[in-house]
Design a protein around this motif. Structure first.
Motif, PDB file in Angstrom:
ATOM      1  N   GLY A   1      -1.260   1.236  -6.001  1.00 28.29           N
ATOM      2  CA  GLY A   1      -1.796   1.057  -7.340  1.00 28.29           C
ATOM      3  C   GLY A   1      -1.034   0.017  -8.142  1.00 28.29           C
ATOM      4  N   LYS A   2       0.291   0.007  -8.014  1.00 29.54           N
ATOM      5  CA  LYS A   2       1.106  -0.983  -8.728  1.00 29.54           C
ATOM      6  C   LYS A   2       0.816  -2.396  -8.216  1.00 29.54           C
ATOM      7  CE  LYS A   2       4.963   2.135  -9.778  1.00 29.54           C
ATOM      8  NZ  LYS A   2       6.401   2.440  -9.515  1.00 29.54           N
ATOM      9  N   LEU A   3       0.659  -2.534  -6.908  1.00 32.33           N
ATOM     10  CA  LEU A   3       0.316  -3.845  -6.361  1.00 32.33           C
ATOM     11  C   LEU A   3      -1.055  -4.287  -6.866  1.00 32.33           C
ATOM     12  CD1 LEU A   3       0.849  -6.226  -4.435  1.00 32.33           C
ATOM     13  CD2 LEU A   3      -0.230  -4.857  -2.629  1.00 32.33           C
ATOM     14  N   SER A   4      -2.005  -3.377  -6.908  1.00 33.03           N
ATOM     15  CA  SER A   4      -3.344  -3.706  -7.389  1.00 33.03           C
ATOM     16  C   SER A   4      -3.303  -4.201  -8.833  1.00 33.03           C
ATOM     17  CB  SER A   4      -4.254  -2.473  -7.268  1.00 33.03           C
ATOM     18  OG  SER A   4      -5.541  -2.744  -7.775  1.00 33.03           O
TER      19      SER A   4
ATOM     20  N   VAL B   1       7.152  -5.919   0.644  1.00 34.22           N
ATOM     21  CA  VAL B   1       7.024  -7.194   1.352  1.00 34.22           C
ATOM     22  C   VAL B   1       5.966  -8.062   0.681  1.00 34.22           C
ATOM     23  CG1 VAL B   1       6.341  -8.282   3.530  1.00 34.22           C
ATOM     24  CG2 VAL B   1       7.832  -6.274   3.552  1.00 34.22           C
ATOM     25  N   ALA B   2       4.844  -7.446   0.278  1.00 41.06           N
ATOM     26  CA  ALA B   2       3.775  -8.203  -0.377  1.00 41.06           C
ATOM     27  C   ALA B   2       4.279  -8.861  -1.656  1.00 41.06           C
ATOM     28  CB  ALA B   2       2.603  -7.271  -0.682  1.00 41.06           C
ATOM     29  N   ASN B   3       5.018  -8.127  -2.460  1.00 44.91           N
ATOM     30  CA  ASN B   3       5.545  -8.696  -3.705  1.00 44.91           C
ATOM     31  C   ASN B   3       6.497  -9.859  -3.424  1.00 44.91           C
ATOM     32  OD1 ASN B   3       4.316  -7.150  -5.849  1.00 44.91           O
ATOM     33  ND2 ASN B   3       5.497  -5.395  -5.149  1.00 44.91           N
ATOM     34  N   TRP B   4       7.306  -9.713  -2.385  1.00 38.69           N
ATOM     35  CA  TRP B   4       8.213 -10.800  -2.017  1.00 38.69           C
ATOM     36  C   TRP B   4       7.427 -12.052  -1.624  1.00 38.69           C
ATOM     37  CZ3 TRP B   4       9.376 -12.169   3.426  1.00 38.69           C
ATOM     38  CH2 TRP B   4      10.289 -13.226   3.520  1.00 38.69           C
ATOM     39  N   LEU B   5       6.429 -11.901  -0.780  1.00 34.63           N
ATOM     40  CA  LEU B   5       5.659 -13.052  -0.320  1.00 34.63           C
ATOM     41  C   LEU B   5       4.807 -13.649  -1.443  1.00 34.63           C
ATOM     42  CD1 LEU B   5       4.606 -11.767   3.219  1.00 34.63           C
ATOM     43  CD2 LEU B   5       6.181 -13.652   2.708  1.00 34.63           C
ATOM     44  N   LEU B   6       4.265 -12.807  -2.296  1.00 37.48           N
ATOM     45  CA  LEU B   6       3.479 -13.331  -3.422  1.00 37.48           C
ATOM     46  C   LEU B   6       4.350 -14.159  -4.361  1.00 37.48           C
ATOM     47  CD1 LEU B   6       1.326 -10.163  -4.173  1.00 37.48           C
ATOM     48  CD2 LEU B   6       0.446 -12.387  -3.407  1.00 37.48           C
TER      49      LEU B   6
ATOM     50  N   VAL C   1      -5.622 -11.162  -1.110  1.00 35.68           N
ATOM     51  CA  VAL C   1      -4.712 -10.313  -0.349  1.00 35.68           C
ATOM     52  C   VAL C   1      -5.538  -9.277   0.402  1.00 35.68           C
ATOM     53  CG1 VAL C   1      -2.826  -8.656  -0.460  1.00 35.68           C
ATOM     54  CG2 VAL C   1      -2.818 -10.653  -1.972  1.00 35.68           C
ATOM     55  N   VAL C   2      -5.281  -9.160   1.699  1.00 38.58           N
ATOM     56  CA  VAL C   2      -5.931  -8.140   2.527  1.00 38.58           C
ATOM     57  C   VAL C   2      -4.855  -7.173   2.999  1.00 38.58           C
ATOM     58  CG1 VAL C   2      -7.205  -7.668   4.643  1.00 38.58           C
ATOM     59  CG2 VAL C   2      -7.762  -9.694   3.282  1.00 38.58           C
ATOM     60  N   MET C   3      -5.016  -5.900   2.672  1.00 37.97           N
ATOM     61  CA  MET C   3      -4.090  -4.869   3.131  1.00 37.97           C
ATOM     62  C   MET C   3      -4.831  -3.957   4.096  1.00 37.97           C
ATOM     63  SD  MET C   3      -1.698  -2.280   0.916  1.00 37.97           S
ATOM     64  CE  MET C   3      -0.461  -1.239   1.703  1.00 37.97           C
ATOM     65  N   ILE C   4      -4.449  -3.992   5.366  1.00 32.34           N
ATOM     66  CA  ILE C   4      -5.077  -3.168   6.397  1.00 32.34           C
ATOM     67  C   ILE C   4      -4.171  -1.965   6.642  1.00 32.34           C
ATOM     68  CG2 ILE C   4      -5.986  -3.119   8.744  1.00 32.34           C
ATOM     69  CD1 ILE C   4      -6.393  -6.109   8.567  1.00 32.34           C
ATOM     70  N   VAL C   5      -4.749  -0.770   6.581  1.00 30.38           N
ATOM     71  CA  VAL C   5      -3.933   0.442   6.571  1.00 30.38           C
ATOM     72  C   VAL C   5      -4.484   1.484   7.540  1.00 30.38           C
ATOM     73  CG1 VAL C   5      -3.292   0.039   4.166  1.00 30.38           C
ATOM     74  CG2 VAL C   5      -5.261   1.501   4.677  1.00 30.38           C
ATOM     75  N   ASP C   6      -3.622   2.448   7.849  1.00 27.57           N
ATOM     76  CA  ASP C   6      -4.019   3.647   8.582  1.00 27.57           C
ATOM     77  C   ASP C   6      -3.365   4.845   7.889  1.00 27.57           C
ATOM     78  OD1 ASP C   6      -1.451   4.547  10.013  1.00 27.57           O
ATOM     79  OD2 ASP C   6      -1.563   2.446  10.602  1.00 27.57           O
ATOM     80  N   PRO C   7      -3.794   6.071   8.191  1.00 31.01           N
ATOM     81  CA  PRO C   7      -3.251   7.232   7.465  1.00 31.01           C
ATOM     82  C   PRO C   7      -1.751   7.419   7.626  1.00 31.01           C
ATOM     83  CG  PRO C   7      -5.276   7.819   8.615  1.00 31.01           C
ATOM     84  CD  PRO C   7      -4.904   6.449   9.083  1.00 31.01           C
ATOM     85  N   LEU C   8      -1.178   6.981   8.748  1.00 30.61           N
ATOM     86  CA  LEU C   8       0.256   7.155   8.944  1.00 30.61           C
ATOM     87  C   LEU C   8       1.066   6.341   7.941  1.00 30.61           C
ATOM     88  CD1 LEU C   8      -1.175   7.738  11.809  1.00 30.61           C
ATOM     89  CD2 LEU C   8       1.113   7.436  12.744  1.00 30.61           C
ATOM     90  N   ASP C   9       0.497   5.236   7.449  1.00 28.23           N
ATOM     91  CA  ASP C   9       1.198   4.401   6.468  1.00 28.23           C
ATOM     92  C   ASP C   9       1.409   5.127   5.143  1.00 28.23           C
ATOM     93  OD1 ASP C   9       0.970   2.428   8.387  1.00 28.23           O
ATOM     94  OD2 ASP C   9      -0.687   1.395   7.397  1.00 28.23           O
TER      95      ASP C   9
ATOM     96  N   ALA D   1      -6.690   4.570  -5.954  1.00 27.17           N
ATOM     97  CA  ALA D   1      -5.490   3.757  -6.199  1.00 27.17           C
ATOM     98  C   ALA D   1      -5.835   2.376  -6.744  1.00 27.17           C
ATOM     99  CB  ALA D   1      -4.681   3.629  -4.912  1.00 27.17           C
ATOM    100  N   ILE D   2      -7.002   1.853  -6.371  1.00 28.40           N
ATOM    101  CA  ILE D   2      -7.373   0.504  -6.820  1.00 28.40           C
ATOM    102  C   ILE D   2      -8.468   0.537  -7.879  1.00 28.40           C
ATOM    103  CG2 ILE D   2      -6.664  -0.516  -4.634  1.00 28.40           C
ATOM    104  CD1 ILE D   2      -9.609  -0.703  -3.851  1.00 28.40           C
ATOM    105  N   ALA D   3      -8.839   1.729  -8.326  1.00 29.61           N
ATOM    106  CA  ALA D   3      -9.876   1.854  -9.350  1.00 29.61           C
ATOM    107  C   ALA D   3      -9.429   1.174 -10.641  1.00 29.61           C
ATOM    108  CB  ALA D   3     -10.181   3.326  -9.615  1.00 29.61           C
ATOM    109  N   GLY D   4     -10.363   0.559 -11.310  1.00 30.82           N
ATOM    110  CA  GLY D   4     -10.044  -0.142 -12.546  1.00 30.82           C
ATOM    111  C   GLY D   4      -9.733  -1.605 -12.364  1.00 30.82           C
ATOM    112  N   ASN D   5      -9.568  -2.038 -11.129  1.00 30.66           N
ATOM    113  CA  ASN D   5      -9.327  -3.454 -10.837  1.00 30.66           C
ATOM    114  C   ASN D   5     -10.627  -4.039 -10.305  1.00 30.66           C
ATOM    115  OD1 ASN D   5      -8.581  -5.970  -9.948  1.00 30.66           O
ATOM    116  ND2 ASN D   5      -6.946  -5.276  -8.594  1.00 30.66           N
ATOM    117  N   ALA D   6     -11.291  -4.833 -11.132  1.00 35.59           N
ATOM    118  CA  ALA D   6     -12.584  -5.399 -10.738  1.00 35.59           C
ATOM    119  C   ALA D   6     -12.447  -6.369  -9.573  1.00 35.59           C
ATOM    120  CB  ALA D   6     -13.226  -6.105 -11.925  1.00 35.59           C
ATOM    121  N   GLY D   7     -11.253  -6.882  -9.375  1.00 34.79           N
ATOM    122  CA  GLY D   7     -11.028  -7.823  -8.281  1.00 34.79           C
ATOM    123  C   GLY D   7     -10.565  -7.157  -7.000  1.00 34.79           C
ATOM    124  N   ALA D   8     -10.569  -5.818  -6.977  1.00 34.95           N
ATOM    125  CA  ALA D   8     -10.141  -5.084  -5.791  1.00 34.95           C
ATOM    126  C   ALA D   8     -11.343  -4.393  -5.158  1.00 34.95           C
ATOM    127  CB  ALA D   8      -9.074  -4.058  -6.154  1.00 34.95           C
ATOM    128  N   HIS D   9     -11.387  -4.405  -3.848  1.00 31.12           N
ATOM    129  CA  HIS D   9     -12.486  -3.784  -3.108  1.00 31.12           C
ATOM    130  C   HIS D   9     -11.911  -2.997  -1.937  1.00 31.12           C
ATOM    131  CE1 HIS D   9     -15.494  -6.251  -5.265  1.00 31.12           C
ATOM    132  NE2 HIS D   9     -14.559  -7.184  -5.219  1.00 31.12           N
TER     133      HIS D   9
END
Length: 354
Positions: A242-245, A125-130, A139-147, A287-295
């Protein structure tokens, strides 16, 4: 020789052939009459449901809350959003866009989260909207373990992107999609509740949206923990993140991954020694390591929820979301300040100059 009986084989065969043609013609006529009658009846049903405000959206995903979100996006376009919220129901219900605007001036949020999604589906969905919203810079991705469990069980594509594009962004007629996604049983089932859900009369399953696409949930009580122990964490879920990041890094868009607050009693029940959530935390960071713009912000650990905050193991009530959104806005300000600081530093070293 005179007689009334025609013994010519050719004549008998001709009459038989003519009879068969009449039978086939009658059969085809009946079949087409039945087909058009059925289509006419279906069209009449749609018209009646529409007239009584009981018409569900077309069944692009065959999930009412997902299809209703597409319906919302179609009828409530957000002008040049620069902040995109993605994820499952915790992202949909745990953000108050008005608070973000108040606390972080200049933010134009679009809540693009859909209920019931696994992480691979959220990134789809994120790729579609982007692709459709080029003005998005954060981009803010809010998650829980079930996801992040069981992504292998579900397809990435929540809905057909081409059809969603046509329906949401090109505003093509909706009626054809009721035929393309012909599902009378689903239609009638959803028609029984959709009007009440849109009116916020079904407290545990409302289909109500703010102007930003957020989904308030404020039941009178709670439903206990409700959720059992999640399935084991699935590596393909984190690979999707990771691919999205990497995409966002290439496009110089920021990413903030947020681990939503969880009910303390649920954590004590399903993860008494804390090892499961520790793995979840580590895998999100990796998963987001290596992306300086990801936190990454572990809000479950760093934000203290009020005692009555939860309606179940993972969902916050709307009256508490205001405070959570203030904390989220603070995280957004900090990441933006960090980005600006890095830009200034890069410029002083001769990098990043126009």
């Amino acid at each position: 020789m005179n007689g009334s009986v025609d013994t010519c084989p050719a004549s008998a065969a001709g009459r038989a052939e003519a009879y068969q043609r009449r039978v086939r013609g009658g059969y085809l006529l009946g079949m087409f009459a039945g087909l058009f009658g059925m289509l006419g009846g279906f069209a009449a049903l749609l018209a009646w449901l529409n007239h009584t405000d009981n018409l569900p959206p077309p069944a692009f995903s065959n999930s009412l809350c997902v299809d209703e979100k597409l319906h919302f996006l179609r009828h409530n376009p957000i002008n040049q959003p620069n902040l995109l919220v993605i994820g499952s129901s915790v992202a949909w219900r745990h953000v108050d866009g008005d608070v973000l605007i108040e606390q972080a001036p200049g933010v134009r949020p679009l809540n693009g989260a859909f209920c019931g999604l696994h992480a691979n589906q959220s990134t789809y969905v994120a790729n579609w909207l982007l692709d459709r919203e080029p003005t998005v810079r954060q981009v803010v991705m809010i998650v829980d373990p079930l996801d992040f469990a069981g992504c292998w069980k579900v397809p990435d594509d929540v809905f057909n992107r081409e059809h969603a594009d046509q329906y949401v962004y090109q505003r093509t007629s909706r009626w054809g999609y009721y035929m393309r996604y012909f599902s009378p049983r689903s239609l009638l089932r959803n028609a029984k509740t959709v009007k009440a859900q849109r009116a916020n009369e079904i407290e545990w399953d409302p289909l109500v949206f703010t102007r930003h696409g957020d989904g308030p949930l404020e039941p009178h009580g709670d439903r206990g923990l409700f959720y059992d122990k999640p399935d084991p964490l699935d590596g393909s879920c984190f690979a999707a993140l990771g691919k999205l990041s990497k995409r966002l890094q290439q496009e110089q868009r920021q990413l903030l991954v947020v681990s939503t607050p969880l009910h303390p009693q649920w954590k004590a029940k399903v993860d008494a020694d804390g090892s499961f959530l520790a793995r979840f935390d580590a895998k999100l960071s990796a998963a987001i390591a290596g992306n300086a713009g990801a936190h990454y912000w572990n809000a479950d650990r760093e934000w203290v929820a009020p005692r009555d905050a939860f309606v179940d193991a993972i969902h916050l009530r709307w009256s508490v979301v205001h405070g959570f959104s203030e904390a989220l806005a603070e995280q957004l300000r900090e990441t933006e300040h960090a980005r600006l600081g890095e830009s200034v530093l890069a410029g002083s070293r001769g990098f990043g100059a126009p």
